[in-house]
Design a protein around this motif. Structure first.
Motif, PDB file in Angstrom:
ATOM      1  N   LEU A 102       0.813  -1.226   0.000  1.00 38.78           N
ATOM      2  CA  LEU A 102       0.000   0.000   0.000  1.00 38.78           C
ATOM      3  C   LEU A 102       0.838   1.263   0.000  1.00 38.78           C
ATOM      4  O   LEU A 102       1.784   1.401   0.771  1.00 38.78           O
ATOM      5  N   GLU A 103       0.475   2.173  -0.881  1.00 34.78           N
ATOM      6  CA  GLU A 103       1.062   3.514  -0.857  1.00 34.78           C
ATOM      7  C   GLU A 103       0.019   4.437  -0.241  1.00 34.78           C
ATOM      8  O   GLU A 103      -1.054   3.995   0.142  1.00 34.78           O
ATOM      9  N   PHE A 104       0.314   5.730  -0.227  1.00 38.64           N
ATOM     10  CA  PHE A 104      -0.662   6.672   0.312  1.00 38.64           C
ATOM     11  C   PHE A 104      -1.611   7.141  -0.799  1.00 38.64           C
ATOM     12  O   PHE A 104      -1.166   7.694  -1.813  1.00 38.64           O
ATOM     13  N   GLY A 105      -2.900   6.897  -0.595  1.00 36.32           N
ATOM     14  CA  GLY A 105      -3.927   7.560  -1.404  1.00 36.32           C
ATOM     15  C   GLY A 105      -4.052   7.160  -2.859  1.00 36.32           C
ATOM     16  O   GLY A 105      -4.469   7.979  -3.676  1.00 36.32           O
ATOM     17  N   ARG A 106      -3.734   5.928  -3.180  1.00 33.72           N
ATOM     18  CA  ARG A 106      -3.845   5.512  -4.590  1.00 33.72           C
ATOM     19  C   ARG A 106      -4.983   4.525  -4.825  1.00 33.72           C
ATOM     20  O   ARG A 106      -5.377   4.289  -5.954  1.00 33.72           O
ATOM     21  N   THR A 107      -5.470   3.888  -3.751  1.00 27.98           N
ATOM     22  CA  THR A 107      -6.501   2.859  -3.908  1.00 27.98           C
ATOM     23  C   THR A 107      -7.744   3.319  -3.153  1.00 27.98           C
ATOM     24  O   THR A 107      -7.614   3.904  -2.079  1.00 27.98           O
ATOM     25  N   PHE A 108      -8.907   3.038  -3.687  1.00 30.17           N
ATOM     26  CA  PHE A 108     -10.140   3.476  -3.023  1.00 30.17           C
ATOM     27  C   PHE A 108     -11.071   2.285  -2.819  1.00 30.17           C
ATOM     28  O   PHE A 108     -10.965   1.271  -3.518  1.00 30.17           O
TER      29      PHE A 108
ATOM     30  N   LEU B 221      -6.980   2.887   7.306  1.00 34.69           N
ATOM     31  CA  LEU B 221      -7.936   3.324   6.284  1.00 34.69           C
ATOM     32  C   LEU B 221      -8.045   4.841   6.408  1.00 34.69           C
ATOM     33  O   LEU B 221      -8.522   5.363   7.419  1.00 34.69           O
ATOM     34  N   TYR B 222      -7.532   5.543   5.415  1.00 35.99           N
ATOM     35  CA  TYR B 222      -7.568   7.016   5.422  1.00 35.99           C
ATOM     36  C   TYR B 222      -8.952   7.461   4.974  1.00 35.99           C
ATOM     37  O   TYR B 222      -9.478   6.992   3.963  1.00 35.99           O
ATOM     38  N   ILE B 223      -9.542   8.356   5.733  1.00 32.02           N
ATOM     39  CA  ILE B 223     -10.909   8.824   5.467  1.00 32.02           C
ATOM     40  C   ILE B 223     -10.806  10.252   4.964  1.00 32.02           C
ATOM     41  O   ILE B 223     -10.227  11.112   5.634  1.00 32.02           O
ATOM     42  N   ARG B 224     -11.330  10.526   3.807  1.00 33.50           N
ATOM     43  CA  ARG B 224     -11.202  11.858   3.207  1.00 33.50           C
ATOM     44  C   ARG B 224     -12.605  12.462   2.998  1.00 33.50           C
ATOM     45  O   ARG B 224     -13.230  12.249   1.964  1.00 33.50           O
ATOM     46  N   PRO B 225     -13.121  13.200   3.978  1.00 34.01           N
ATOM     47  CA  PRO B 225     -14.352  13.966   3.762  1.00 34.01           C
ATOM     48  C   PRO B 225     -13.995  15.240   2.992  1.00 34.01           C
ATOM     49  O   PRO B 225     -12.930  15.806   3.199  1.00 34.01           O
TER      50      PRO B 225
ATOM     51  N   SER C 219      -9.603   5.336   1.634  1.00 34.35           N
ATOM     52  CA  SER C 219      -8.444   4.805   0.925  1.00 34.35           C
ATOM     53  C   SER C 219      -7.550   4.022   1.896  1.00 34.35           C
ATOM     54  O   SER C 219      -7.048   4.595   2.868  1.00 34.35           O
ATOM     55  N   PRO C 220      -7.357   2.720   1.648  1.00 35.07           N
ATOM     56  CA  PRO C 220      -6.420   1.978   2.520  1.00 35.07           C
ATOM     57  C   PRO C 220      -5.009   2.484   2.236  1.00 35.07           C
ATOM     58  O   PRO C 220      -4.616   2.568   1.066  1.00 35.07           O
ATOM     59  N   VAL C 221      -4.273   2.845   3.277  1.00 39.97           N
ATOM     60  CA  VAL C 221      -2.975   3.486   3.054  1.00 39.97           C
ATOM     61  C   VAL C 221      -1.829   2.833   3.821  1.00 39.97           C
ATOM     62  O   VAL C 221      -2.024   2.266   4.890  1.00 39.97           O
ATOM     63  N   GLY C 222      -0.652   2.998   3.240  1.00 45.80           N
ATOM     64  CA  GLY C 222       0.601   2.660   3.920  1.00 45.80           C
ATOM     65  C   GLY C 222       1.238   3.966   4.354  1.00 45.80           C
ATOM     66  O   GLY C 222       0.562   5.002   4.452  1.00 45.80           O
ATOM     67  N   PRO C 223       2.558   3.984   4.587  1.00 45.96           N
ATOM     68  CA  PRO C 223       3.230   5.207   5.048  1.00 45.96           C
ATOM     69  C   PRO C 223       3.121   6.337   4.030  1.00 45.96           C
ATOM     70  O   PRO C 223       3.112   6.085   2.822  1.00 45.96           O
ATOM     71  N   TYR C 224       3.049   7.579   4.519  1.00 44.13           N
ATOM     72  CA  TYR C 224       2.921   8.737   3.640  1.00 44.13           C
ATOM     73  C   TYR C 224       4.212   8.987   2.866  1.00 44.13           C
ATOM     74  O   TYR C 224       4.187   9.315   1.692  1.00 44.13           O
TER      75      TYR C 224
END
Ligand code: COI
Length: 357
Positions: A23-29, A136-140, A164-169
């Protein structure tokens, strides 16, 4: 709020989940998103969870022209017993409304927004990755949707939440990053929108970021827009310095973001009887402390990055190497404590955790 119910339409086509280690940051939804609309005179309406997918927008939608938009970032974690939980979601929702207010977006009922976050995360709960360092990053976010080219506050909006499931930023993970002090561009000024989480602040930061990226720096350190000397924040994080065992962070001046992780770090440090100061701090003061050998460590804080140790600051062509490019003890203790609370491995003495269900 007229409509307190959320309709749910589940998808028939589930997306493939990446392995947590990739997982990367913010690439998968995830499979679903939350949407709710606002129309002047009617208020917020049509709260719904629907399959994740493109939004349909009129090309004249005001957000596309004048950038009237705000966003938030918070995270859900799963404990080793499989319990899904959120970290301080009400702080993010309160800040969403402060950002809304700054750029004339109508307020959202905070209890309802929390309900929407919890419901969406519950629906896509099996997307919360369970490896340490993932979440799991939540982006409202809110966008203005009225088709109108006059410069004014829109009379129509959409409030959306995506996951978005995330790994390290950072690619460095929690290893120290290199930061360049930016002395040409500024991010925000007092009286501007610096303390609001609005897209324009991030667009304004790109030029400086572009300049330093291929020189091995992760982000820039922003200075104040007037004297170009007082420290504001680092890229997408707040910043802390350990000078002779006092931890100093720039005070909330109106041009920097009131970070939730920043607030949690200050609370933890005070709880540990470590001296913390929220005050103005200049590059000159920092440089003097470095030359005296008093600048022991520095680190950034943010939802996406958690705690990010700073191993080097470059200012006016000089490299200030901090703690021998190694993670300092305070940054390490903060990272361990925060993540243990977030993953349910340490008692939540501050009431920061909110269960998803
Ligand atoms: C966050 O930490 O949630 C942020 O806002 C950083 C984001 C811009 C990637």
């Amino acid at each position: 709020m007229r409509d307190q119910s959320i309709t749910i339409q589940l998808t028939e086509e589930k997306n493939v989940k990446p392995a947590p280690s990739t997982l990367e940051f913010g690439r998968t939804f995830t499979d679903h998103m939350f949407l709710m609309d606002y129309t002047e005179g009617q208020g917020w309406h049509d709260a719904r969870i629907v399959p994740y997918g493109p939004l349909s927008l009129d090309p004249a939608s005001m957000v596309l022209h004048y950038g009237q938009t705000v966003f938030e970032g918070l995270k859900a974690y799963v404990t080793k017993d499989g319990v899904a939980q959120l970290f301080r979601p009400t702080k993010n929702i309160e800040r969403l409304n402060r950002s809304n207010s700054r750029i004339c977006i109508p307020e959202i009922d905070e209890e309802f927004a929390l309900k929407a976050v919890r419901k969406l995360v519950e629906v896509d709960q099996d997307w919360i990755p369970n490896q340490l360092g993932t979440s799991l990053y939540i982006r409202p976010f809110v966008i203005s949707t009225e088709p109108y080219l006059g410069v004014a506050a829109s009379e129509m909006y959409t409030f959306a939440i995506i996951l978005s499931p995330v790994g390290p930023y950072y690619k460095e993970g929690i290893d120290p990053v290199k930061i360049a002090v930016e002395d040409t561009y500024v991010r925000a000024v007092v009286g501007g929108t610096g303390e609001a989480k609005t897209g324009g602040n991030y667009a304004a930061s790109l030029k400086a970021q572009e300049k330093i990226e291929d020189q091995g720096f992760a982000q820039v350190l922003w200075l104040d827009g007037v004297e170009r000397n007082y420290i504001e924040e680092v890229g997408s994080m707040n910043v802390f310095f350990n000078i002779d065992d006092t931890i100093i962070t720039p005070q909330l001046s109106g041009s920097i973001l009131d970070g939730v992780t920043r607030n949690s770090v200050i609370t933890l440090l005070k709880d540990w009887d470590i001296k913390v100061e929220e005050r103005k701090i200049s590059m000159d003061e920092l440089y003097d402390a470095y030359k005296r050998g008093s600048l022991k460590e520095a680190f950034g804080t943010g939802t996406a990055a958690v705690i990010s140790p700073i191993g080097q600051l470059t200012w006016k062509q000089e490299d200030l190497v901090l703690n021998n490019h190694e993670t300092g003890p305070i940054a390490k203790r903060l990272y361990d404590t925060l993540t243990r609370i977030q993953y349910g491995e340490e008692e939540d003495r501050f009431d920061w955790i909110v269960p998803v269900e």
